[in-house]
Write a protein that holds these residues in place. Structure first.
Motif, PDB file in Angstrom:
ATOM      1  N   ASN A  80      34.797  37.679  34.201  1.00 10.40           N
ATOM      2  CA  ASN A  80      35.293  38.361  35.400  1.00 10.40           C
ATOM      3  C   ASN A  80      36.715  38.867  35.235  1.00 10.40           C
ATOM      4  OD1 ASN A  80      33.139  38.379  37.267  1.00 10.40           O
ATOM      5  ND2 ASN A  80      33.464  36.209  37.738  1.00 10.40           N
ATOM      6  N   PRO A 109      25.988  31.607  48.077  1.00 10.33           N
ATOM      7  CA  PRO A 109      25.844  32.921  47.421  1.00 10.33           C
ATOM      8  C   PRO A 109      26.746  34.000  48.017  1.00 10.33           C
ATOM      9  CG  PRO A 109      23.700  31.919  47.790  1.00 10.33           C
ATOM     10  CD  PRO A 109      24.689  31.058  48.503  1.00 10.33           C
ATOM     11  N   ASP A 110      26.822  34.071  49.353  1.00  6.25           N
ATOM     12  CA  ASP A 110      27.659  35.106  49.970  1.00  6.25           C
ATOM     13  C   ASP A 110      29.129  34.863  49.692  1.00  6.25           C
ATOM     14  OD1 ASP A 110      25.427  36.374  50.957  1.00  6.25           O
ATOM     15  OD2 ASP A 110      25.557  35.431  52.937  1.00  6.25           O
ATOM     16  N   LYS A 124      30.378  33.259  47.107  1.00  9.07           N
ATOM     17  CA  LYS A 124      30.626  33.530  45.683  1.00  9.07           C
ATOM     18  C   LYS A 124      30.737  35.035  45.427  1.00  9.07           C
ATOM     19  CE  LYS A 124      30.938  32.072  41.357  1.00  9.07           C
ATOM     20  NZ  LYS A 124      29.844  31.387  40.698  1.00  9.07           N
ATOM     21  N   LYS A 125      29.903  35.850  46.101  1.00  9.42           N
ATOM     22  CA  LYS A 125      29.997  37.307  45.945  1.00  9.42           C
ATOM     23  C   LYS A 125      31.343  37.812  46.435  1.00  9.42           C
ATOM     24  CE  LYS A 125      25.047  38.347  46.359  1.00  9.42           C
ATOM     25  NZ  LYS A 125      24.008  38.971  47.225  1.00  9.42           N
ATOM     26  N   ASN A 126      31.789  37.293  47.580  1.00 10.22           N
ATOM     27  CA  ASN A 126      33.087  37.692  48.121  1.00 10.22           C
ATOM     28  C   ASN A 126      34.209  37.260  47.179  1.00 10.22           C
ATOM     29  OD1 ASN A 126      35.102  38.616  49.801  1.00 10.22           O
ATOM     30  ND2 ASN A 126      34.825  37.024  51.352  1.00 10.22           N
ATOM     31  N   TYR A 127      34.074  36.042  46.637  1.00 13.82           N
ATOM     32  CA  TYR A 127      35.068  35.558  45.668  1.00 13.82           C
ATOM     33  C   TYR A 127      35.149  36.495  44.460  1.00 13.82           C
ATOM     34  CZ  TYR A 127      37.013  32.858  41.806  1.00 13.82           C
ATOM     35  OH  TYR A 127      37.762  32.464  40.715  1.00 13.82           O
ATOM     36  N   ASN A 128      34.009  36.848  43.902  1.00 13.35           N
ATOM     37  CA  ASN A 128      33.995  37.719  42.720  1.00 13.35           C
ATOM     38  C   ASN A 128      34.613  39.080  43.023  1.00 13.35           C
ATOM     39  OD1 ASN A 128      32.836  35.862  40.936  1.00 13.35           O
ATOM     40  ND2 ASN A 128      30.752  36.410  41.531  1.00 13.35           N
ATOM     41  N   ARG A 129      34.369  39.615  44.238  1.00 14.68           N
ATOM     42  CA  ARG A 129      34.979  40.885  44.608  1.00 14.68           C
ATOM     43  C   ARG A 129      36.494  40.760  44.674  1.00 14.68           C
ATOM     44  NH1 ARG A 129      30.329  41.510  48.085  1.00 14.68           N
ATOM     45  NH2 ARG A 129      31.470  40.489  49.789  1.00 14.68           N
TER      46      ARG A 129
END
Length: 448
Positions: free
Chosen positions: A339, A427-428, A430-435
């Protein structure tokens, strides 16, 4: 024939020191293995959260046939009872220690040891320590619920005040007002050292957890501030502590809330720790000029790490800041397939003239949203405990910490509250974290 108890104690110490448990630490003087100091870092989601609680162990020659004597050291000089089972006098009430009545099978056995005692003490530091008091099950329900809340509130306050703030102020030579206690000059220290040549080592101060607590304070600084902000909504400054039914006049936790003052003192400690890095850099230049052993070692290790980067084909830009081997300036290139791919991050590694007794402090100077990097850039990483003097090991651990995509959950690594909550928030989340992480990576290129 070697003393079997000494062999057993030495092995147990070694096992804990080699373990990956971030909440336990043990140490002893080389000359006195029967007298052990232990540190328990308070568990997450408890009023003891990230507090530094020290205990003294004295092992007899009949160990492990008989349990050691255990005394709580973190008691504010005998004035604070931190738990129904941890007295202001330092007494620790556990059935395995023979200091509390227990059921059959709960008494001491030779199969138990130092670690099992520490884990038993740690289990007392629960989210609801009031329930450790005998008779809890029969307590009056409405009044009992209030006592539980009141007890948690004052433990949280005193954990911060005594186990964290007072301890760090002592280590840093700070008064509660933030003033620096007058320190010895270098000449005074040299003279004192000369006078101590023939002094018994056991008479010298023994502070085995000083560096660990400083580094962990930097990990948990934002958690301490968050706990204060939350507590301010629950209690008012100068409101007195509520005495619990089981507390006596000489075995209690007395005082008043003053989170505003604790917050100020936390800021002073953080400023003093930041100032230490400047002191290290200045002392490092002097050590380099004098060709001290530490300076020569760091210079040599710097050259080795540069060669390691080249052998591993790791893109890098590593320099000694102002030619000072005690300050390394690294530009980290985010590795492909992570990442961090494409990012350019400036990192500073600061070394103490007392290295390796004092471990490096590693900070990202480029802002990055990462669950292992605190808001001030401090990196939460774990060097190999057997290679703490090897700076390649530190570099490997830093990279592993920030690049790992699927680490095991460990609440003791909470250094960035928002990033941690998102990373482990399903999951949601983690997606926000990755963004958020990717945006900070892209911004690192823009700001470079």
């Amino acid at each position: 024939m070697a003393d079997q108890s000494i062999i057993r104690i030495t092995k147990e110490l070694s096992d804990i020191q080699r373990s990956s448990d971030l909440s336990l630490a043990v140490a002893c003087r080389d000359i006195d293995v029967r007298n052990v100091r232990a540190l328990i870092i308070g568990p997450h989601d408890a009023p003891y959260e990230f507090g530094f609680f020290e205990f003294s162990f004295k092992f007899g020659k009949d160990y492990p046939g008989k349990s050691p004597n255990v005394t709580a050291v973190t008691t504010n000089a005998g004035r604070c009872r931190f738990n129904p089972n941890i007295y202001a006098s330092g007494k620790v009430c556990l059935s395995i220690l023979g200091t509390w009545r227990g059921e059959r099978g709960e008494e001491w056995s030779a199969a138990q040891g130092l670690e099992s005692i520490l884990l038993s003490i740690q289990s007392l530091m629960s989210g609801n320590p009031y329930e450790n008091e005998p008779g809890f099950e029969e307590a009056n329900e409405p009044a009992d619920k209030k006592n539980q809340r009141d007890y948690v509130q004052k433990i949280r306050h005193e954990t911060l005040r005594i186990s964290v703030i007072q301890r760090l102020e002592d280590y840093l030579g700070l008064t509660p007002d933030g003033q620096k206690v007058v320190q010895q000059t270098a000449a005074d220290q040299d003279e004192a050292d000369d006078e101590l040549v023939d002094v018994d080592e056991s008479s010298l101060p023994f502070e085995p957890f000083k560096d660990l607590c400083k580094r962990r304070f930097l990990w948990y600084y934002d958690s301490y501030l968050h706990a204060i902000q939350k507590a301010k909504t629950e209690v008012k400054d100068h409101e007195p502590f509520v005495r619990m039914p089981f507390e006596g006049s000489s075995n209690s936790m007395e005082g008043r809330f003053n989170y505003t003052d604790l917050e100020r003192r936390l800021h002073n400690i953080k400023a003093a720790l930041d100032a230490e890095l400047e002191q290290w850099a200045r002392a490092g230049l002097e050590a380099k000029a004098n060709e001290s052993t530490v300076a020569v070692n760091l210079q040599h290790q710097y050259e080795q790490v540069v060669q390691w980067f080249k052998r591993q084909d790791i893109p890098h830009d590593l320099q000694l800041e102002d030619g000072n081997p005690f300050v390394w300036a690294l530009t980290y290139f985010g590795r492909p397939m992570t990442n961090l791919d494409g990012g350019l991050f400036k990192i500073r590694l600061h070394f103490s003239p007392q290295f390796p007794e004092e471990q490096p402090r590693v900070r990202f100077e480029t802002k990055i949203f990462h669950h292992r990097i605190a808001l001030d850039g401090t990196v939460c990483y774990f060097p190999n405990p057997l290679r703490k003097e090897d700076l390649q090991s530190h570099m490997e651990a830093v990279f592993a910490s920030i690049e790992e995509d699927d680490p095991a959950y460990d609440p003791r690594t909470i250094v960035n509250l928002e990033a941690h909550n998102l990373f482990w928030g399903g999951p949601d989340g983690k997606k926000n974290y990755n963004r958020r992480l990717r945006r900070s990576v892209q911004k690192s290129l823009e700001d470079y």
